[in-house]
Scaffold this active site. Structure first.
Site, PDB file in Angstrom:
ATOM      1  N   LEU A   1      12.049  -9.073   6.400  1.00  0.00           N
ATOM      2  CA  LEU A   1      12.053  -8.280   7.638  1.00  0.00           C
ATOM      3  C   LEU A   1      12.842  -6.982   7.443  1.00  0.00           C
ATOM      4  O   LEU A   1      13.235  -6.339   8.404  1.00  0.00           O
ATOM      5  CB  LEU A   1      12.657  -9.082   8.795  1.00  0.00           C
ATOM      6  N   SER A   2      13.083  -6.633   6.189  1.00  0.00           N
ATOM      7  CA  SER A   2      13.729  -5.364   5.829  1.00  0.00           C
ATOM      8  C   SER A   2      15.183  -5.275   6.247  1.00  0.00           C
ATOM      9  O   SER A   2      15.615  -4.255   6.804  1.00  0.00           O
ATOM     10  CB  SER A   2      12.986  -4.188   6.468  1.00  0.00           C
TER      11      SER A   2
ATOM     12  N   GLU B   1      17.916   2.600  -2.058  1.00  0.00           N
ATOM     13  CA  GLU B   1      17.325   1.311  -2.483  1.00  0.00           C
ATOM     14  C   GLU B   1      16.874   1.396  -3.946  1.00  0.00           C
ATOM     15  O   GLU B   1      17.108   0.486  -4.735  1.00  0.00           O
ATOM     16  CB  GLU B   1      16.142   0.975  -1.558  1.00  0.00           C
TER      17      GLU B   1
ATOM     18  N   THR C   1       0.835  -1.213   0.000  1.00  0.00           N
ATOM     19  CA  THR C   1       0.000   0.000   0.000  1.00  0.00           C
ATOM     20  C   THR C   1       0.863   1.253   0.000  1.00  0.00           C
ATOM     21  O   THR C   1       0.409   2.312  -0.408  1.00  0.00           O
ATOM     22  CB  THR C   1      -0.907   0.024   1.247  1.00  0.00           C
TER      23      THR C   1
ATOM     24  N   ASP D   1       9.624   0.635   5.031  1.00  0.00           N
ATOM     25  CA  ASP D   1      10.704  -0.044   5.758  1.00  0.00           C
ATOM     26  C   ASP D   1      11.708   0.957   6.324  1.00  0.00           C
ATOM     27  O   ASP D   1      12.162   0.837   7.464  1.00  0.00           O
ATOM     28  CB  ASP D   1      11.428  -1.024   4.831  1.00  0.00           C
TER      29      ASP D   1
HETATM   30  C1  GLA Z   1       8.905  -4.154   0.661  1.00  0.00           C
HETATM   31  C2  GLA Z   1       9.085  -2.669   0.376  1.00  0.00           C
HETATM   32  C3  GLA Z   1       8.078  -1.813   1.115  1.00  0.00           C
HETATM   33  C4  GLA Z   1       6.657  -2.319   0.916  1.00  0.00           C
HETATM   34  C5  GLA Z   1       6.586  -3.836   1.129  1.00  0.00           C
HETATM   35  C6  GLA Z   1       5.244  -4.396   0.769  1.00  0.00           C
HETATM   36  O1  GLA Z   1       9.191  -4.430   1.998  1.00  0.00           O
HETATM   37  O2  GLA Z   1      10.377  -2.258   0.722  1.00  0.00           O
HETATM   38  O3  GLA Z   1       8.183  -0.469   0.716  1.00  0.00           O
HETATM   39  O4  GLA Z   1       6.164  -1.958  -0.334  1.00  0.00           O
HETATM   40  O5  GLA Z   1       7.565  -4.533   0.384  1.00  0.00           O
HETATM   41  O6  GLA Z   1       4.280  -3.877   1.603  1.00  0.00           O
END
Ligand code: GLA
Length: 387
Positions: A125-126, A160, A38, A172
């Site tokens: 998990l970023s 990124e 979103t 993230d």
């Molecule tokens: C990745 C992206 C976020 C987001 C999610 C999905 O983590 O880095 O910006 O779009 O996917 O919600």
């Protein structure tokens, strides 16, 4: 103050490799309760920073050289502040941030940097955002650049986009910098207004099941989804004034203007519009302490991600279906960009151990793969922990 083990580890490696005393920062990974895909559609997200983070020890150099040491990859890398290009491995997330700072007019000298983290890589998990944010935060502190948190977030996100090639949204990086222990952030990705909402999970744990499927499709399909959403917006825009993003679009408009033209685009857009509605319902439910109602929205979100947005995979679907009818699991869904990584599960505390044993066995039997489990607790966003 006693340093966390990883901070001690980067400090020791720094002093073994470089002269002088570094500063140390940490920046965490995240979970997202609901609101997936979103953020780049100007919608809402509901993430929390977690107790897994990237740690960086960093110190100035007199020349323009950048010396990097990764303890996780057992590799080192050298570059120059005057020649910055994307590379195919871990240094790209760091170099991308340096590139952004220079493009924004900051005069940087060289630096020495040691990095290590416990955010599992490729688990949704970023981990990459936590590296970018730790780097941006560290350089801001080291060179006293006086950059605001919102600009640090922007710098990390652009790194990124340009150095990792993923056109990610802002979630993230936002949560990695601004997260707060015991809270989720309700972030409006259109206005960038945000509120901290207490995350009160009495007797409930956040359990993450890692499929151990690396989301290799993620970056190309991620960018494709972005384009598909834009196509949907363009179709509605032809008919309705004042439409800039899926945030401005209603389900009825989608049915009327997108469904007859392109069923796939319709399904993608419908998922996003409904996900924003689900998120509002989850916020209401959390305020009332009604976790099972929030959990039901999570299951519904998974179904949308799997069948309409099509960013799940058989392993993620298996894990969600496996817990769906277990009364002690209040909600579950795939989390993050998709195509692998983790499911997030809200689980009654007394059932956690049993659930892990059962899921582990079922996953191995049915998917032929090993499951990894983490129990996540919330933490603060980026911080300076040693100077
Ligand atoms: C990745 C992206 C976020 C987001 C999610 C999905 O983590 O880095 O910006 O779009 O996917 O919600």
């Amino acid at each position: 103050m006693k340093l966390p083990a990883i901070a001690t580890s980067v400090l020791i490696t720094y002093t073994e490799n470089f002269d002088g005393d570094p500063i140390i920062v940490r920046s965490p990974g995240r979970v997202n309760i609901i609101g997936e895909h979103t953020d780049y559609n100007e919608g809402f997200v509901l993430p929390a920073a977690i107790d897994k983070a990237t740690f960086i020890a960093i110190g100035k150099r007199e020349d323009g050289t950048i010396k990097l040491v990764s303890k996780d990859y057992h590799e080192s890398y050298e570059a120059s502040v005057s020649v910055l290009k994307p590379v195919k491995s871990w240094p790209t997330y760091i170099l991308g941030v340096v590139d952004q700072l220079i493009k924004r007019g900051h005069k940087l000298r060289g630096f020495n940097l040691v990095i290590q983290g416990d955010v599992p890589i490729g688990a949704g998990l970023s981990s990459s955002a936590s590296v970018e944010c730790a780097t941006a935060f560290a350089l801001n502190e080291l060179f006293q650049l006086h950059i605001t948190p919102l600009e640090l977030i922007d710098i990390a996100q652009k790194a990124e986009h340009l150095f990792a090639g993923v056109l990610c949204g802002v979630m993230d990086q936002f949560i990695s910098i601004l997260g707060k222990k015991d809270h989720v952030i309700k972030l409006d990705c259109r206005s960038m207004k945000y509120e901290y909402e207490p995350l009160v999970l009495k007797g409930i744990k956040i359990v993450l099941f890692n499929t151990n499927v690396k989301h290799s499709l993620a970056s190309s399909e991620y960018n494709t989804r972005r384009h598909e959403c834009n196509e949907g917006v363009a179709l509605v825009k032809q008919k309705v004034e004042g439409i800039n993003s899926l945030r401005d679009v209603t389900l009825q408009q989608l049915k009327q203007y997108v469904d007859p033209v392109n069923k796939k685009i319709y399904a993608r857009c419908k998922y996003v519009v409904e996900e924003n509605i689900r998120l509002q319902q989850v916020c209401e439910a959390l305020k009332k302490g009604n976790i099972s109602s929030a959990g039901n929205e999570m299951f519904a979100a998974h179904d949308g991600l799997s069948k309409e947005y099509e960013v799940s995979c058989k392993e993620l679907d298996f894990l969600v279906d496996h817990v769906r009818n277990i009364p002690q699991v209040l909600g579950a869904r795939m989390m993050g960009g998709g195509f692998g990584g983790c499911t997030i599960n809200l689980v009654k505390e007394e059932f956690v151990d049993e659930l892990i044993v059962k899921t582990d066995r079922a996953y191995a039997q049915n998917m032929g793969k090993q499951l990894t489990t983490y129990i996540a607790s919330t933490e603060d966003g980026a911080s300076l922990i040693y100077q």
